[in-house]
Design a protein around this motif. Structure first.
Motif, PDB file in Angstrom:
ATOM      1  N   VAL A  50       0.841  -1.206   0.000  1.00  0.00           N
ATOM      2  CA  VAL A  50       0.000   0.000   0.000  1.00  0.00           C
ATOM      3  C   VAL A  50       0.874   1.253   0.000  1.00  0.00           C
ATOM      4  O   VAL A  50       0.618   2.213  -0.737  1.00  0.00           O
ATOM      5  CB  VAL A  50      -0.938  -0.018   1.214  1.00  0.00           C
ATOM      6  N   MET A  51       1.919   1.238   0.841  1.00  0.00           N
ATOM      7  CA  MET A  51       2.771   2.425   0.968  1.00  0.00           C
ATOM      8  C   MET A  51       3.544   2.709  -0.326  1.00  0.00           C
ATOM      9  O   MET A  51       3.947   3.844  -0.598  1.00  0.00           O
ATOM     10  CB  MET A  51       3.752   2.234   2.130  1.00  0.00           C
ATOM     11  N   GLY A  52       3.741   1.670  -1.136  1.00  0.00           N
ATOM     12  CA  GLY A  52       4.519   1.847  -2.361  1.00  0.00           C
ATOM     13  C   GLY A  52       3.696   2.276  -3.552  1.00  0.00           C
ATOM     14  O   GLY A  52       4.220   2.395  -4.659  1.00  0.00           O
ATOM     15  N   MET A  53       2.387   2.496  -3.350  1.00  0.00           N
ATOM     16  CA  MET A  53       1.538   2.891  -4.477  1.00  0.00           C
ATOM     17  C   MET A  53       1.928   4.275  -4.997  1.00  0.00           C
ATOM     18  O   MET A  53       2.229   5.179  -4.242  1.00  0.00           O
ATOM     19  CB  MET A  53       0.069   2.909  -4.045  1.00  0.00           C
ATOM     20  N   GLU A  54       1.910   4.393  -6.297  1.00  0.00           N
ATOM     21  CA  GLU A  54       2.177   5.673  -6.944  1.00  0.00           C
ATOM     22  C   GLU A  54       1.149   5.871  -8.048  1.00  0.00           C
ATOM     23  O   GLU A  54       0.744   4.914  -8.700  1.00  0.00           O
ATOM     24  CB  GLU A  54       3.588   5.714  -7.536  1.00  0.00           C
TER      25      GLU A  54
END
Length: 200
Positions: A192-196
């Motif tokens: 989730v944190m790596g979504m761009e």
């Protein structure tokens, strides 16, 4: 008559709480009687009632122990100069609590949450415990923002509530569907944190 040491009183109280936890984990709050707790601990009624007036007192004490342990873990992270990111911090705290001295289990947590719907005293303790955890998480999120790790246009309390919800949801899944490795929370959060957003 010799005075009973504080160490003895503390150990006896822990013995009662440990026995009650085992009973609650096995049969639930409502199917467990004080007689069950007496049999589990091997203590007399007088010995148990010296510390706890009722089953509700036992439930509240167990819940308070877990709240204190969770609150302490997140408060320590909030006090750190560079607290770990959520994908490291959340699984670490869950592992610590599930394996800690309070013998917390996801099923027991779920029972406590359900019990707050009928027990006003327990609900008040739950709100106090949650407020402490939320305050620590708001401080942690502000730290992330100051370090340029999180967007500054999102209210820290909003992010804090979502992160707490991720941990609570993980415990619910464990209670309902069986054991899960807390470290999968790490990989899931990283995803989730790596979504761009896609490039235009």
């Amino acid at each position: 008559m010799a005075r009973v040491s504080q160490e003895h009183l503390t150990a006896r109280r822990r013995q009662i709480l440990d026995g009650a936890r085992r009973c609650f984990a096995r049969n639930g709050f409502h199917a467990t009687s004080m007689q069950d707790v007496l049999q589990e601990t091997g203590l007399s009624a007088g010995a148990v009632y010296r510390y706890f007036r009722s089953k509700d007192d036992l439930i509240a004490a167990i819940a308070s122990q877990v709240f204190d342990e969770v609150g302490s873990a997140f408060a320590q992270a909030a006090d750190a100069e560079d607290p770990p990111l959520p994908d490291v911090l959340l699984p670490a705290v869950l592992c610590r609590v599930l394996a800690g001295p309070t013998q917390a289990t996801p099923a027991l947590a779920l029972q406590v949450w359900a019990e707050t719907l009928r027990n006003d005293e327990l609900a008040a303790r739950m709100r106090e415990g949650y407020a402490r955890v939320l305050e620590s998480w708001v401080r942690i999120v502000r730290g992330y923002q100051e370090r340029g790790l999180m967007r500054e246009d999102v209210p820290p309390e909003d992010t804090a509530r979502v992160l707490i919800g991720a941990a609570q949801g993980f415990l619910v899944q464990q209670a309902l569907f069986g054991p899960l490795d807390p470290h999968l929370l790490r990989t899931g959060l990283r995803g989730v944190m790596g979504m761009e957003p896609p490039a235009p």
